[in-house]
Design a protein around this motif. Structure first.
Motif, PDB file in Angstrom:
ATOM      1  N   TYR A  82       0.863  -1.182   0.000  1.00 32.38           N
ATOM      2  CA  TYR A  82       0.000   0.000   0.000  1.00 32.38           C
ATOM      3  C   TYR A  82       0.901   1.233   0.000  1.00 32.38           C
ATOM      4  N   ILE A  83       0.473   2.253  -0.736  1.00 34.76           N
ATOM      5  CA  ILE A  83       1.235   3.509  -0.807  1.00 34.76           C
ATOM      6  C   ILE A  83       0.329   4.643  -0.354  1.00 34.76           C
ATOM      7  N   LEU A  84       0.803   5.401   0.637  1.00 36.50           N
ATOM      8  CA  LEU A  84       0.055   6.532   1.179  1.00 36.50           C
ATOM      9  C   LEU A  84       0.604   7.824   0.584  1.00 36.50           C
ATOM     10  N   HIS A  85      -0.280   8.590  -0.059  1.00 38.29           N
ATOM     11  CA  HIS A  85       0.078   9.895  -0.604  1.00 38.29           C
ATOM     12  C   HIS A  85      -0.645  10.976   0.195  1.00 38.29           C
ATOM     13  N   GLY A  86       0.096  12.016   0.581  1.00 38.53           N
ATOM     14  CA  GLY A  86      -0.491  13.173   1.243  1.00 38.53           C
ATOM     15  C   GLY A  86      -0.106  14.435   0.498  1.00 38.53           C
ATOM     16  N   LEU A  93      -5.301  18.855   3.496  1.00 41.98           N
ATOM     17  CA  LEU A  93      -4.418  17.723   3.245  1.00 41.98           C
ATOM     18  C   LEU A  93      -5.264  16.623   2.595  1.00 41.98           C
ATOM     19  N   ILE A  94      -4.935  16.311   1.331  1.00 47.03           N
ATOM     20  CA  ILE A  94      -5.635  15.281   0.580  1.00 47.03           C
ATOM     21  C   ILE A  94      -4.831  13.993   0.708  1.00 47.03           C
ATOM     22  N   ILE A  95      -5.431  12.961   1.287  1.00 45.18           N
ATOM     23  CA  ILE A  95      -4.748  11.696   1.524  1.00 45.18           C
ATOM     24  C   ILE A  95      -5.344  10.628   0.639  1.00 45.18           C
ATOM     25  N   ASN A  96      -4.485   9.893  -0.078  1.00 47.47           N
ATOM     26  CA  ASN A  96      -4.877   8.748  -0.891  1.00 47.47           C
ATOM     27  C   ASN A  96      -4.119   7.524  -0.411  1.00 47.47           C
ATOM     28  N   LEU A  97      -4.820   6.408  -0.275  1.00 46.64           N
ATOM     29  CA  LEU A  97      -4.184   5.133   0.066  1.00 46.64           C
ATOM     30  C   LEU A  97      -4.396   4.185  -1.107  1.00 46.64           C
ATOM     31  N   LEU A  98      -3.297   3.819  -1.760  1.00 42.12           N
ATOM     32  CA  LEU A  98      -3.337   3.017  -2.986  1.00 42.12           C
ATOM     33  C   LEU A  98      -2.929   1.578  -2.683  1.00 42.12           C
ATOM     34  N   ARG A  99      -3.741   0.621  -3.112  1.00 39.74           N
ATOM     35  CA  ARG A  99      -3.351  -0.784  -3.049  1.00 39.74           C
ATOM     36  C   ARG A  99      -2.699  -1.139  -4.372  1.00 39.74           C
ATOM     37  N   SER A 100      -1.406  -1.454  -4.328  1.00 38.46           N
ATOM     38  CA  SER A 100      -0.629  -1.631  -5.555  1.00 38.46           C
ATOM     39  C   SER A 100      -1.086  -2.837  -6.360  1.00 38.46           C
ATOM     40  N   ASN A 111      -9.198  19.405   6.587  1.00 36.02           N
ATOM     41  CA  ASN A 111      -8.773  20.799   6.707  1.00 36.02           C
ATOM     42  C   ASN A 111      -7.749  20.904   7.842  1.00 36.02           C
ATOM     43  N   ILE A 112      -6.564  21.400   7.528  1.00 35.20           N
ATOM     44  CA  ILE A 112      -5.455  21.362   8.480  1.00 35.20           C
ATOM     45  C   ILE A 112      -5.720  22.271   9.685  1.00 35.20           C
ATOM     46  N   GLU A 113      -6.102  23.512   9.447  1.00 40.06           N
ATOM     47  CA  GLU A 113      -6.303  24.457  10.541  1.00 40.06           C
ATOM     48  C   GLU A 113      -7.469  24.070  11.438  1.00 40.06           C
TER      49      GLU A 113
END
Length: 283
Positions: A82-86, A93-100, A111-113
């Motif tokens: 799995y690859i986590l992209h932020g 902060l847009i987070i994607n979790l990819l199953r290769s 939302n960060i703030e």
């Protein structure tokens, strides 16, 4: 006593606290901790989509995990990569979790703030809405990708075909009934019906039908039952007019008898015409 849902967070944050540079780093550390709680293990940074089998699995964030503005972390769960992209974009902060294995992706936007209120301190000071954030991470980022069925279309088709074969071989299955008045072996709708069926009503529906077979059945017509001529009616009564064993007094002259003198021949054999009356009705 119920287990503390935040167990392990303080230790995780203490190991990275000195490396935190911005608020999005705290979000990534919090997501990393949620992943490790559910069996994920970190194997480094980058977006390489293959496994060599020699990767070192750990619960710690790898060195260099926040050196860039965006984040790319690699994890292993059940021998799958799995690859986590932020991605930082416009305060979110847009987070994607990819199953290769099959390129399945889950997503989460934070939302960060609104989420991170401090750079140090306990969890209530750092992330006041941590309970809601934990729920969203579990539902949208983790469960969406780890609990998604991977059954292929081919497997589903095979299963459907197997069910069809079971239905065909089921001895209790009721076969479909054919449509009424339709001969399944006859595909020509203009063909005349079988000889066993009376050709009644055809001439009213088919302009090319022979001249007989209207909707009103004529008991004295050519389709009468010659084997049961009836009692006293020229041409015979239709079958079923007199129940078997019933008492029935014949009316009219017996079959084959000559009309009485002075009578006109059938079908007006029972009436005396007025003297000199002749309307040529039956000519």
């Amino acid at each position: 006593m119920a287990a503390n849902p935040l167990f392990g967070w303080d230790l995780t944050f203490k190991t990275v606290e000195k490396d935190v540079k911005r608020k999005s780093d705290i979000l990534i550390a919090f997501i990393h901790w949620n992943l490790t709680k559910r069996g994920f293990r970190s194997i480094g940074i980058g977006d390489e989509r293959t496994l060599t089998g020699e990767e070192e699995k750990t619960e710690l964030l790898p060195s260099g995990w926040n050196d860039k503005d965006n984040y790319t972390l690699r994890y292993v769960l059940d021998e799958k990569l799995y690859i986590l992209h932020g991605i930082n974009t416009e305060g979110n902060l847009i987070i994607n979790l990819l199953r290769s294995e099959d390129l399945t992706v889950s997503n989460l936007a934070v939302n960060i703030e609104d989420s991170i209120h401090a750079m140090n301190g306990n969890i209530d000071k750092l992330i006041p809405n941590h309970k809601d954030l934990m729920y969203n991470i579990k539902r949208d980022l983790i469960d969406t990708i780890t609990q998604r069925p991977t059954t292929t279309v081919q497997t589903q088709t095979t299963r459907d075909n197997t069910n069809d074969r079971r239905l065909e071989s089921d001895p209790l299955r009721v076969p479909p009934r054919p449509l009424p008045c339709v001969n399944p072996d006859n595909h020509d709708l203009w063909e005349l019906p079988s000889a066993q069926l009376p050709n009644v009503g055809r001439s009213d529906l088919d302009p090319f039908a022979p001249g007989t077979g209207g909707m009103i059945f004529n008991p004295f017509g050519p389709r009468r039952d010659v084997e049961n001529p009836g009692l006293g009616i020229p041409g015979g009564l239709p079958r079923g007019s007199v129940p078997p064993g019933a008492r029935f007094d014949p009316f009219g002259p017996p079959p084959g008898a000559a009309p009485p003198p002075g009578r006109r021949p059938p079908p007006d054999a029972d009436h005396f015409p007025p003297p000199g009356f002749n309307d040529h009705m039956f000519m």
